[in-house]
Design a protein around this motif. Structure first.
Motif, mmCIF file in Angstrom:
data_model
loop_
_atom_site.group_PDB
_atom_site.id
_atom_site.type_symbol
_atom_site.label_atom_id
_atom_site.label_comp_id
_atom_site.label_asym_id
_atom_site.label_seq_id
_atom_site.Cartn_x
_atom_site.Cartn_y
_atom_site.Cartn_z
ATOM 1 N N ALA A 255 36.030 -21.187 9.898
ATOM 2 C CA ALA A 255 34.718 -21.657 9.455
ATOM 3 C C ALA A 255 34.810 -23.096 8.953
ATOM 4 O O ALA A 255 33.918 -23.914 9.202
ATOM 5 C CB ALA A 255 34.173 -20.750 8.355
ATOM 6 N N GLN A 256 35.875 -23.410 8.244
ATOM 7 C CA GLN A 256 35.988 -24.732 7.640
ATOM 8 C C GLN A 256 36.227 -25.817 8.672
ATOM 9 O O GLN A 256 35.767 -26.955 8.518
ATOM 10 C CB GLN A 256 37.091 -24.711 6.583
ATOM 11 C CG GLN A 256 36.694 -23.842 5.398
ATOM 12 C CD GLN A 256 37.806 -23.678 4.404
ATOM 13 O OE1 GLN A 256 38.960 -23.944 4.711
ATOM 14 N NE2 GLN A 256 37.459 -23.229 3.207
ATOM 15 N N LEU A 257 36.945 -25.456 9.730
ATOM 16 C CA LEU A 257 37.142 -26.408 10.823
ATOM 17 C C LEU A 257 35.795 -26.878 11.348
ATOM 18 O O LEU A 257 35.549 -28.087 11.518
ATOM 19 C CB LEU A 257 37.949 -25.737 11.939
ATOM 20 C CG LEU A 257 37.908 -26.395 13.317
ATOM 21 C CD1 LEU A 257 38.484 -27.798 13.267
ATOM 22 C CD2 LEU A 257 38.653 -25.548 14.349
ATOM 23 N N PHE A 258 34.899 -25.942 11.586
ATOM 24 C CA PHE A 258 33.595 -26.315 12.118
ATOM 25 C C PHE A 258 32.716 -26.949 11.042
ATOM 26 O O PHE A 258 31.785 -27.702 11.359
ATOM 27 C CB PHE A 258 32.925 -25.108 12.769
ATOM 28 C CG PHE A 258 33.601 -24.708 14.059
ATOM 29 C CD1 PHE A 258 33.283 -25.359 15.235
ATOM 30 C CD2 PHE A 258 34.574 -23.718 14.075
ATOM 31 C CE1 PHE A 258 33.916 -25.017 16.419
ATOM 32 C CE2 PHE A 258 35.211 -23.370 15.263
ATOM 33 C CZ PHE A 258 34.882 -24.020 16.438
ATOM 34 N N GLY A 259 33.007 -26.662 9.798
ATOM 35 C CA GLY A 259 32.316 -27.359 8.725
ATOM 36 C C GLY A 259 32.639 -28.839 8.754
ATOM 37 O O GLY A 259 31.746 -29.687 8.641
ATOM 38 N N LEU A 260 33.904 -29.154 8.930
ATOM 39 C CA LEU A 260 34.320 -30.556 9.007
ATOM 40 C C LEU A 260 33.688 -31.246 10.205
ATOM 41 O O LEU A 260 33.121 -32.337 10.098
ATOM 42 C CB LEU A 260 35.844 -30.633 9.126
ATOM 43 C CG LEU A 260 36.634 -30.327 7.864
ATOM 44 C CD1 LEU A 260 38.089 -30.043 8.202
ATOM 45 C CD2 LEU A 260 36.529 -31.495 6.892
ATOM 46 N N VAL A 261 33.792 -30.609 11.354
ATOM 47 C CA VAL A 261 33.248 -31.208 12.577
ATOM 48 C C VAL A 261 31.738 -31.400 12.444
ATOM 49 O O VAL A 261 31.205 -32.464 12.778
ATOM 50 C CB VAL A 261 33.586 -30.328 13.794
ATOM 51 C CG1 VAL A 261 32.867 -30.844 15.030
ATOM 52 C CG2 VAL A 261 35.089 -30.292 14.026
ATOM 53 N N GLY A 262 31.069 -30.367 11.940
ATOM 54 C CA GLY A 262 29.619 -30.447 11.794
ATOM 55 C C GLY A 262 29.205 -31.554 10.838
ATOM 56 O O GLY A 262 28.240 -32.275 11.104
ATOM 57 N N PHE A 263 29.896 -31.698 9.739
ATOM 58 C CA PHE A 263 29.542 -32.744 8.780
ATOM 59 C C PHE A 263 29.665 -34.119 9.408
ATOM 60 O O PHE A 263 28.833 -34.993 9.178
ATOM 61 C CB PHE A 263 30.432 -32.632 7.537
ATOM 62 C CG PHE A 263 29.699 -32.089 6.344
ATOM 63 C CD1 PHE A 263 28.797 -31.047 6.495
ATOM 64 C CD2 PHE A 263 29.889 -32.615 5.074
ATOM 65 C CE1 PHE A 263 28.110 -30.541 5.399
ATOM 66 C CE2 PHE A 263 29.204 -32.118 3.976
ATOM 67 C CZ PHE A 263 28.319 -31.083 4.140
ATOM 68 N N GLU A 264 30.714 -34.305 10.195
ATOM 69 C CA GLU A 264 30.869 -35.608 10.849
ATOM 70 C C GLU A 264 29.768 -35.817 11.874
ATOM 71 O O GLU A 264 29.109 -36.858 11.898
ATOM 72 C CB GLU A 264 32.239 -35.697 11.525
ATOM 73 C CG GLU A 264 32.399 -36.990 12.324
ATOM 74 C CD GLU A 264 33.791 -37.182 12.894
ATOM 75 O OE1 GLU A 264 34.688 -36.362 12.602
ATOM 76 O OE2 GLU A 264 33.981 -38.158 13.648
ATOM 77 N N LEU A 265 29.550 -34.804 12.681
ATOM 78 C CA LEU A 265 28.617 -34.935 13.806
ATOM 79 C C LEU A 265 27.175 -35.057 13.333
ATOM 80 O O LEU A 265 26.378 -35.797 13.914
ATOM 81 C CB LEU A 265 28.768 -33.708 14.709
ATOM 82 C CG LEU A 265 28.325 -33.890 16.138
ATOM 83 C CD1 LEU A 265 29.181 -34.938 16.819
ATOM 84 C CD2 LEU A 265 28.405 -32.574 16.876
ATOM 85 N N PHE A 266 26.815 -34.356 12.300
ATOM 86 C CA PHE A 266 25.426 -34.312 11.866
ATOM 87 C C PHE A 266 25.103 -35.372 10.826
ATOM 88 O O PHE A 266 24.035 -35.356 10.214
ATOM 89 C CB PHE A 266 25.073 -32.917 11.351
ATOM 90 C CG PHE A 266 25.129 -31.841 12.422
ATOM 91 C CD1 PHE A 266 25.112 -32.167 13.774
ATOM 92 C CD2 PHE A 266 25.195 -30.494 12.077
ATOM 93 C CE1 PHE A 266 25.171 -31.185 14.756
ATOM 94 C CE2 PHE A 266 25.250 -29.502 13.053
ATOM 95 C CZ PHE A 266 25.238 -29.849 14.391
ATOM 96 N N PRO B 140 41.766 -40.037 11.071
ATOM 97 C CA PRO B 140 42.854 -39.653 10.150
ATOM 98 C C PRO B 140 42.374 -38.700 9.065
ATOM 99 O O PRO B 140 43.130 -37.804 8.649
ATOM 100 C CB PRO B 140 43.305 -40.992 9.555
ATOM 101 C CG PRO B 140 42.261 -41.982 9.911
ATOM 102 C CD PRO B 140 41.556 -41.486 11.122
ATOM 103 N N PHE B 141 41.151 -38.863 8.646
ATOM 104 C CA PHE B 141 40.615 -37.943 7.643
ATOM 105 C C PHE B 141 40.610 -36.519 8.179
ATOM 106 O O PHE B 141 41.032 -35.570 7.515
ATOM 107 C CB PHE B 141 39.193 -38.368 7.259
ATOM 108 C CG PHE B 141 38.578 -37.540 6.172
ATOM 109 C CD1 PHE B 141 38.833 -37.810 4.835
ATOM 110 C CD2 PHE B 141 37.754 -36.467 6.475
ATOM 111 C CE1 PHE B 141 38.274 -37.045 3.832
ATOM 112 C CE2 PHE B 141 37.191 -35.687 5.480
ATOM 113 C CZ PHE B 141 37.457 -35.984 4.161
ATOM 114 N N PHE B 142 40.133 -36.384 9.403
ATOM 115 C CA PHE B 142 40.077 -35.057 10.022
ATOM 116 C C PHE B 142 41.479 -34.483 10.185
ATOM 117 O O PHE B 142 41.709 -33.302 9.882
ATOM 118 C CB PHE B 142 39.373 -35.165 11.376
ATOM 119 C CG PHE B 142 39.253 -33.871 12.110
ATOM 120 C CD1 PHE B 142 38.250 -32.963 11.802
ATOM 121 C CD2 PHE B 142 40.149 -33.550 13.132
ATOM 122 C CE1 PHE B 142 38.130 -31.761 12.490
ATOM 123 C CE2 PHE B 142 40.036 -32.352 13.822
ATOM 124 C CZ PHE B 142 39.032 -31.458 13.498
#
Lengths: 243, 243
Positions: free
Chosen positions: A204-215, A227-229
């Motif tokens: 879940a957290q992986l997609f939380g990170l991706v979603g925060f960046e993308l959205f 590098p943050f990711f």
DNA sequence: GTCTATAACGAGATAGAC
DNA sequence: GTCTATCTCGTTATAGAC
């Protein structure tokens, strides 16, 4: 011999005829989905309209129903395609480093997920963003949706079984015991239940990170996204016991 | 004295006159936003329509422009309201346990975020879900959007300054050093940069968990959502050094 | 000044007759 | 499958009520 020949000829004729039809059908289906994806990007899933797709393809809207019985079925096809495209990207990235140590493979899969998301933002929004009003996903979307998760489970399993094993994780709290056992029985009966629970959390957290960046949530907060990711998902890996 | 009295009277007259107008304006504005939220829930942000809102309120669409200069401004108001509502819920939950130890306050804030999201799914989708096609959020949304993050920073700061301090975190990798320093300078110059970086990660992951539950990704995977969430955010807290 | 109502624009969707 | 008449939409100009 004559009968054999003529039967052969008929078979060939049939198979080429059907093959041509089938090929055409596949091509039209692909064209419809391509156009639908274009509209997805332009207007969002909520406004996806069979009519507009048909118009753009020079077809009449009723003709589309021979390929997709309803708008929801078209949406479902797009969703399954998106999950499969993401899953394939992740699996390819994994296979490319299949011989590496689990933490490296974990990182590779996570980075592939991020790369795919950045490259397909609207399809990402379709599968991991807000639900489409009025649309309910059928069960057929479940297996494609599970691919990335299964990949992550496999990596952790290899680490668990491999040299050094996993870092020992503390047991889950009392009130989560039964649920963790249930999740483990569902997803990975061979892994300790606290590891499976941690895996679901990390997933879940992986997609939380991706979603925060993308959205756009990282706008003006995180600049050096890559590098943050990497740092964040390495921590995620440690959270499930990867060393 | 006479001058004072008459000036008082004028002030009162003005303020009541303006007050009545202002009150009416506030009421109509609230009614518009309420109706807009109802449509948000029914059709999604992409299909939010000024005309439909006006129709439902018995107004004419052009009258809405006295209150919101455009559809996007109405959307912006809804977004800011949502962030503020979430922020206030989180802050209230925090204040209720303000005297407790930081890990407990951390948990209280995270649970408040989850509760608010479950209670306001469409508003959550508006602010943390897929971007609305064609809409770009103005800078005015930034401060309300930051409230939960600031709350979490405050808790970690208190832990850092308080008895026992924070668990020592390993430094961030070389390639993240400058970025972590930049983030720390922006958000919390008094905290070690690896803590600030971990905070941003935890912040994103918190909403990853909430979003996965709300958007259906946990269906058939996680059943006991509440203990699962508690467990996960406690791990998040440990990730930023809370003991 | 503050507000609402009418009418209109150009663009797009939609339903139904043919 | 095509065409047309009728909807919706965001937005503006304008005129009049309070």
């Amino acid at each position: 011999m004559c009968a054999l020949l003529s039967s052969c000829a008929r078979l060939i004729r049939m198979s080429t005829a059907q093959g041509a039809r089938a090929r055409a059908r596949i091509e039209v289906t692909a064209a419809i989905k391509d156009e639908a994806r274009r509209q997805l990007a332009a207007e969002g899933a909520a406004k996806l309209s069979l009519r507009a797709v048909a118009r753009e393809l020079g077809m009449v809207s009723s003709a589309l129903y021979r390929y997709f019985p309803s708008r929801d079925d078209l949406l479902t096809a797009l969703i399954i395609d998106a999950y499969d495209s993401l899953g394939e990207s992740a699996e390819q990235a994994h296979d490319a480093v299949a011989e590496a140590a689990p933490p490296e493979r974990w990182l590779a899969v996570c980075e592939a997920v991020r790369r795919w998301a950045l490259g397909h933002p609207h399809e990402y929004a379709l599968i991991y963003g807000s639900p489409v009003p009025g649309y309910v996903a059928p069960q057929t979307t479940v297996p494609p949706a599970a691919r990335v998760g299964l990949l992550l489970i496999g990596i952790v399993r290899d680490a668990h079984d491999g040299p050094g094993g996993l870092e020992e994780l503390p047991p889950v709290p009392e009130d989560l015991h039964a649920e963790a056992e249930r999740i483990a029985a569902d997803l990975a009966p061979d892994l300790p239940s606290q590891v499976t629970a941690a895996l679901v959390v990390a997933w879940a957290q992986l997609f939380g990170l991706v979603g925060f960046e993308l959205f756009g949530q990282f706008n003006r907060v995180v600049e050096a996204r890559e590098p943050f990711f990497r740092h964040a998902v390495r921590q995620l890996g440690r959270g499930v016991g990867l060393r």
